[in-house]
Design a protein around this motif. Structure first.
Motif, PDB file in Angstrom:
ATOM      1  N   VAL A 226       0.841  -1.198   0.000  1.00  0.00           N
ATOM      2  CA  VAL A 226       0.000   0.000   0.000  1.00  0.00           C
ATOM      3  C   VAL A 226       0.875   1.247   0.000  1.00  0.00           C
ATOM      4  O   VAL A 226       2.046   1.220   0.371  1.00  0.00           O
ATOM      5  CB  VAL A 226      -0.942   0.038   1.230  1.00  0.00           C
ATOM      6  CG1 VAL A 226      -1.872  -1.167   1.233  1.00  0.00           C
ATOM      7  CG2 VAL A 226      -0.142   0.113   2.525  1.00  0.00           C
ATOM      8  N   ASP A 227       0.255   2.346  -0.422  1.00  0.00           N
ATOM      9  CA  ASP A 227       0.905   3.657  -0.393  1.00  0.00           C
ATOM     10  C   ASP A 227       0.177   4.490   0.658  1.00  0.00           C
ATOM     11  O   ASP A 227      -0.839   5.129   0.364  1.00  0.00           O
ATOM     12  CB  ASP A 227       0.820   4.316  -1.772  1.00  0.00           C
ATOM     13  CG  ASP A 227       1.550   5.642  -1.831  1.00  0.00           C
ATOM     14  OD1 ASP A 227       2.239   5.983  -0.847  1.00  0.00           O
ATOM     15  OD2 ASP A 227       1.435   6.347  -2.841  1.00  0.00           O
ATOM     16  N   LEU A 228       0.655   4.453   1.892  1.00  0.00           N
ATOM     17  CA  LEU A 228      -0.079   5.038   3.014  1.00  0.00           C
ATOM     18  C   LEU A 228      -0.327   6.531   2.878  1.00  0.00           C
ATOM     19  O   LEU A 228      -1.357   7.028   3.340  1.00  0.00           O
ATOM     20  CB  LEU A 228       0.681   4.767   4.321  1.00  0.00           C
ATOM     21  CG  LEU A 228       0.737   3.311   4.791  1.00  0.00           C
ATOM     22  CD1 LEU A 228       1.638   3.184   5.999  1.00  0.00           C
ATOM     23  CD2 LEU A 228      -0.653   2.780   5.092  1.00  0.00           C
ATOM     24  N   ASP A 229       0.603   7.256   2.258  1.00  0.00           N
ATOM     25  CA  ASP A 229       0.453   8.717   2.207  1.00  0.00           C
ATOM     26  C   ASP A 229       0.165   9.232   0.806  1.00  0.00           C
ATOM     27  O   ASP A 229       0.413  10.392   0.490  1.00  0.00           O
ATOM     28  CB  ASP A 229       1.687   9.409   2.781  1.00  0.00           C
ATOM     29  CG  ASP A 229       2.948   9.074   1.993  1.00  0.00           C
ATOM     30  OD1 ASP A 229       2.883   8.162   1.146  1.00  0.00           O
ATOM     31  OD2 ASP A 229       3.975   9.729   2.220  1.00  0.00           O
ATOM     32  N   GLY A 230      -0.366   8.387  -0.064  1.00  0.00           N
ATOM     33  CA  GLY A 230      -0.738   8.840  -1.402  1.00  0.00           C
ATOM     34  C   GLY A 230       0.451   9.298  -2.210  1.00  0.00           C
ATOM     35  O   GLY A 230       1.484   8.627  -2.255  1.00  0.00           O
ATOM     36  N   PRO A 231       0.342  10.470  -2.866  1.00  0.00           N
ATOM     37  CA  PRO A 231       1.410  10.921  -3.756  1.00  0.00           C
ATOM     38  C   PRO A 231       2.627  11.500  -3.038  1.00  0.00           C
ATOM     39  O   PRO A 231       3.556  11.969  -3.670  1.00  0.00           O
ATOM     40  CB  PRO A 231       0.721  12.008  -4.592  1.00  0.00           C
ATOM     41  CG  PRO A 231      -0.323  12.563  -3.679  1.00  0.00           C
ATOM     42  CD  PRO A 231      -0.814  11.382  -2.875  1.00  0.00           C
ATOM     43  N   GLU A 232       2.618  11.477  -1.733  1.00  0.00           N
ATOM     44  CA  GLU A 232       3.739  12.036  -0.979  1.00  0.00           C
ATOM     45  C   GLU A 232       4.985  11.148  -1.109  1.00  0.00           C
ATOM     46  O   GLU A 232       4.932  10.075  -1.706  1.00  0.00           O
ATOM     47  CB  GLU A 232       3.333  12.206   0.490  1.00  0.00           C
ATOM     48  CG  GLU A 232       2.150  13.143   0.689  1.00  0.00           C
ATOM     49  CD  GLU A 232       2.406  14.527   0.120  1.00  0.00           C
ATOM     50  OE1 GLU A 232       3.536  15.027   0.233  1.00  0.00           O
ATOM     51  OE2 GLU A 232       1.474  15.111  -0.444  1.00  0.00           O
ATOM     52  N   PRO A 233       6.117  11.567  -0.540  1.00  0.00           N
ATOM     53  CA  PRO A 233       7.389  10.857  -0.773  1.00  0.00           C
ATOM     54  C   PRO A 233       7.455   9.422  -0.261  1.00  0.00           C
ATOM     55  O   PRO A 233       8.256   8.635  -0.741  1.00  0.00           O
ATOM     56  CB  PRO A 233       8.412  11.735  -0.030  1.00  0.00           C
ATOM     57  CG  PRO A 233       7.781  13.084   0.049  1.00  0.00           C
ATOM     58  CD  PRO A 233       6.317  12.822   0.194  1.00  0.00           C
ATOM     59  N   MET A 234       6.620   9.055   0.714  1.00  0.00           N
ATOM     60  CA  MET A 234       6.719   7.710   1.270  1.00  0.00           C
ATOM     61  C   MET A 234       6.407   6.671   0.198  1.00  0.00           C
ATOM     62  O   MET A 234       5.368   6.761  -0.471  1.00  0.00           O
ATOM     63  CB  MET A 234       5.754   7.557   2.441  1.00  0.00           C
ATOM     64  CG  MET A 234       5.907   6.239   3.201  1.00  0.00           C
ATOM     65  SD  MET A 234       4.704   6.081   4.559  1.00  0.00           S
ATOM     66  CE  MET A 234       5.264   7.393   5.649  1.00  0.00           C
ATOM     67  N   PRO A 235       7.272   5.674  -0.006  1.00  0.00           N
ATOM     68  CA  PRO A 235       7.046   4.670  -1.046  1.00  0.00           C
ATOM     69  C   PRO A 235       6.019   3.638  -0.617  1.00  0.00           C
ATOM     70  O   PRO A 235       5.531   3.651   0.520  1.00  0.00           O
ATOM     71  CB  PRO A 235       8.425   4.036  -1.214  1.00  0.00           C
ATOM     72  CG  PRO A 235       9.028   4.134   0.162  1.00  0.00           C
ATOM     73  CD  PRO A 235       8.531   5.446   0.719  1.00  0.00           C
ATOM     74  N   LEU A 236       5.683   2.735  -1.531  1.00  0.00           N
ATOM     75  CA  LEU A 236       4.839   1.598  -1.178  1.00  0.00           C
ATOM     76  C   LEU A 236       5.532   0.774  -0.102  1.00  0.00           C
ATOM     77  O   LEU A 236       6.748   0.596  -0.147  1.00  0.00           O
ATOM     78  CB  LEU A 236       4.602   0.717  -2.404  1.00  0.00           C
ATOM     79  CG  LEU A 236       3.706   1.273  -3.518  1.00  0.00           C
ATOM     80  CD1 LEU A 236       3.805   0.383  -4.742  1.00  0.00           C
ATOM     81  CD2 LEU A 236       2.268   1.369  -3.060  1.00  0.00           C
ATOM     82  N   ILE A 237       4.757   0.294   0.845  1.00  0.00           N
ATOM     83  CA  ILE A 237       5.328  -0.549   1.894  1.00  0.00           C
ATOM     84  C   ILE A 237       4.481  -1.809   2.047  1.00  0.00           C
ATOM     85  O   ILE A 237       3.276  -1.796   1.754  1.00  0.00           O
ATOM     86  CB  ILE A 237       5.423   0.189   3.242  1.00  0.00           C
ATOM     87  CG1 ILE A 237       4.030   0.479   3.797  1.00  0.00           C
ATOM     88  CG2 ILE A 237       6.239   1.460   3.125  1.00  0.00           C
ATOM     89  CD1 ILE A 237       4.027   0.939   5.248  1.00  0.00           C
ATOM     90  N   PRO A 238       5.089  -2.894   2.513  1.00  0.00           N
ATOM     91  CA  PRO A 238       4.295  -4.097   2.757  1.00  0.00           C
ATOM     92  C   PRO A 238       3.545  -3.978   4.077  1.00  0.00           C
ATOM     93  O   PRO A 238       4.088  -3.486   5.067  1.00  0.00           O
ATOM     94  CB  PRO A 238       5.349  -5.203   2.812  1.00  0.00           C
ATOM     95  CG  PRO A 238       6.588  -4.515   3.308  1.00  0.00           C
ATOM     96  CD  PRO A 238       6.530  -3.111   2.752  1.00  0.00           C
ATOM     97  N   VAL A 239       2.300  -4.405   4.083  1.00  0.00           N
ATOM     98  CA  VAL A 239       1.494  -4.396   5.297  1.00  0.00           C
ATOM     99  C   VAL A 239       0.743  -5.728   5.388  1.00  0.00           C
ATOM    100  O   VAL A 239       0.595  -6.440   4.392  1.00  0.00           O
ATOM    101  CB  VAL A 239       0.482  -3.237   5.324  1.00  0.00           C
ATOM    102  CG1 VAL A 239       1.190  -1.898   5.307  1.00  0.00           C
ATOM    103  CG2 VAL A 239      -0.497  -3.340   4.152  1.00  0.00           C
TER     104      VAL A 239
END
Length: 380
Positions: free
Chosen positions: A184-197
């Motif tokens: 998932v991309d928790l913060d949308g278009p912000e810098p945080m990349p996709l992370i596994p959850v």
């Protein structure tokens, strides 16, 4: 008389020449409107001999007989040399002779689904393959799709051409999405990349994003407002906790926070409660009231109730237990004790730290205090 004789001879010669020319192609026929020669041809005669008619052209190889005098000769028509008229313009004929259409000429034709000419684009409604843009074609349509990976795996960070921000969004776009690891991309278009959850797709309707998994046998025992990640790249690990930044991003896009230990005991509150106690005392007195939409303990259920909650735990200085509730000691938050049964009736042993997996005081009948218990904190 001599002049007339010469003229007569000349006329006979010319007639003979003309007759000879005509007899060199005795079977010539005009193309018919039907595209095939007439089925019956009147053969010219020369010296009492019937001239043989030509073989009839056909689009399929078939046996044709030619008769000359008393002889009969078998001939086979060759499709390659067909002279039927007019030439076919069917789709089948187009494919056999080469495509007559051109993707990009602005005219939808043949197998093209669309053709916008110079406006064809793999980011638009009509692709450069002259196909109508659709989810699953591998092209990302601007303003319509967020992603398109040309597969139907909802766990790889693209589900129904949407980049999911949470497990709830995955479930909304694919009700058959399985429980387990997703991206998932928790913060949308912000810098945080996709992370596994880890996504729980079954509990209370599913769609829960796991923030912490803490086993009773090896508890994390730290306040949730502290940055204490555990196996952040492996959300299926027995002991897991997101970094604080990721937890906060998940809470922002959620509407509920749930704490349970795999049984019927659970707490349900707003995700804004996640970092409660952050500005409280830096010791074991760090506790405060939290509003719970639902709180169930030993089959006693409360709704829309405030409960005094201790935020710090064993790892924060040997405190009572991270995120725990002592039903007897509610006075620290100016709340009434024994809220579940009421009438000063306890349903747990004295000072039992309910819902903590790192408790100082244990209730053997409580889900979270069983030896094999695993506490989960999730948002949705």
């Amino acid at each position: 008389m001599r002049a007339q004789r010469s003229e007569l001879v000349a006329g006979v010669v010319v007639a003979a020449l003309v007759t000879g020319c005509l007899e060199s192609n005795p079977w010539f026929e005009e193309p018919t409107a039907s595209g095939a020669a007439a089925s019956t041809t009147q053969a010219p005669t020369t010296g009492g001999t019937t001239a043989a008619p030509p073989p009839t052209s056909s689009t399929s190889a078939e046996s044709t007989t030619t008769t000359t005098g008393s002889e009969t000769t078998g001939l086979t028509a060759d499709t390659e040399f067909s002279t039927s008229w007019p030439l076919s313009t069917s789709t089948t004929e187009w494919f056999s002779t080469g495509d007559p259409w051109t993707c990009g000429d602005g005219v939808p034709e043949g197998p093209e689904q669309c053709d916008e000419g110079a406006d064809n684009s793999d980011k638009g409604a009509c692709t450069t393959l002259c196909t109508t843009a659709a989810c699953g074609d591998g092209f990302v349509q601007t303003g319509v799709e967020m992603c398109d990976d040309a597969n139907f795996d909802p766990s790889d960070g693209c589900v129904a051409c949407v980049v999911p921000h949470s497990c709830k969004e995955i479930l909304d776009n694919d009700p058959q999405a399985s429980q387990g690891q997703h991206w998932v991309d928790l913060d949308g278009p912000e810098p945080m990349p996709l992370i596994p959850v880890y996504c729980d797709m079954t509990t209370a309707g599913g769609g829960w994003t796991l923030l912490e998994r803490s086993p009773r046998s090896d508890p994390i025992g730290r306040a949730l407002f502290k940055d204490a990640p555990e196996n952040p790249g492996n959300p299926q690990a027995p002991r897991y906790r997101m970094p604080r930044g990721a937890m906060g991003a998940a809470a922002v896009i959620s509407t509920a926070m749930r704490l349970d230990c795999g049984g019927s005991d659970y707490l349900l509150t707003a995700p804004q409660s996640l970092f409660a106690g952050e500005f409280g005392p830096p010791n074991c007195t760090n506790a405060g009231p939290v509003l719970y939409q639902e709180a169930e303990l030993k089959q006693y259920k409360l709704t829309n109730v405030q409960l005094c909650t201790v935020f710090v735990g064993l790892g924060d200085g040997q405190c009572a237990g991270a995120w725990s509730i002592d039903e007897e000691n509610q006075y620290d938050c100016l709340l009434q004790a024994y809220p579940w049964a009421g009438n000063n009736e306890a349903i747990s042993p004295p000072s039992a730290d309910a819902f903590a997996v790192d408790p100082q005081q244990v209730d053997a009948g409580h889900d979270c205090h069983k030896p094999d218990a695993v506490r989960r904190i999730m948002v949705r």
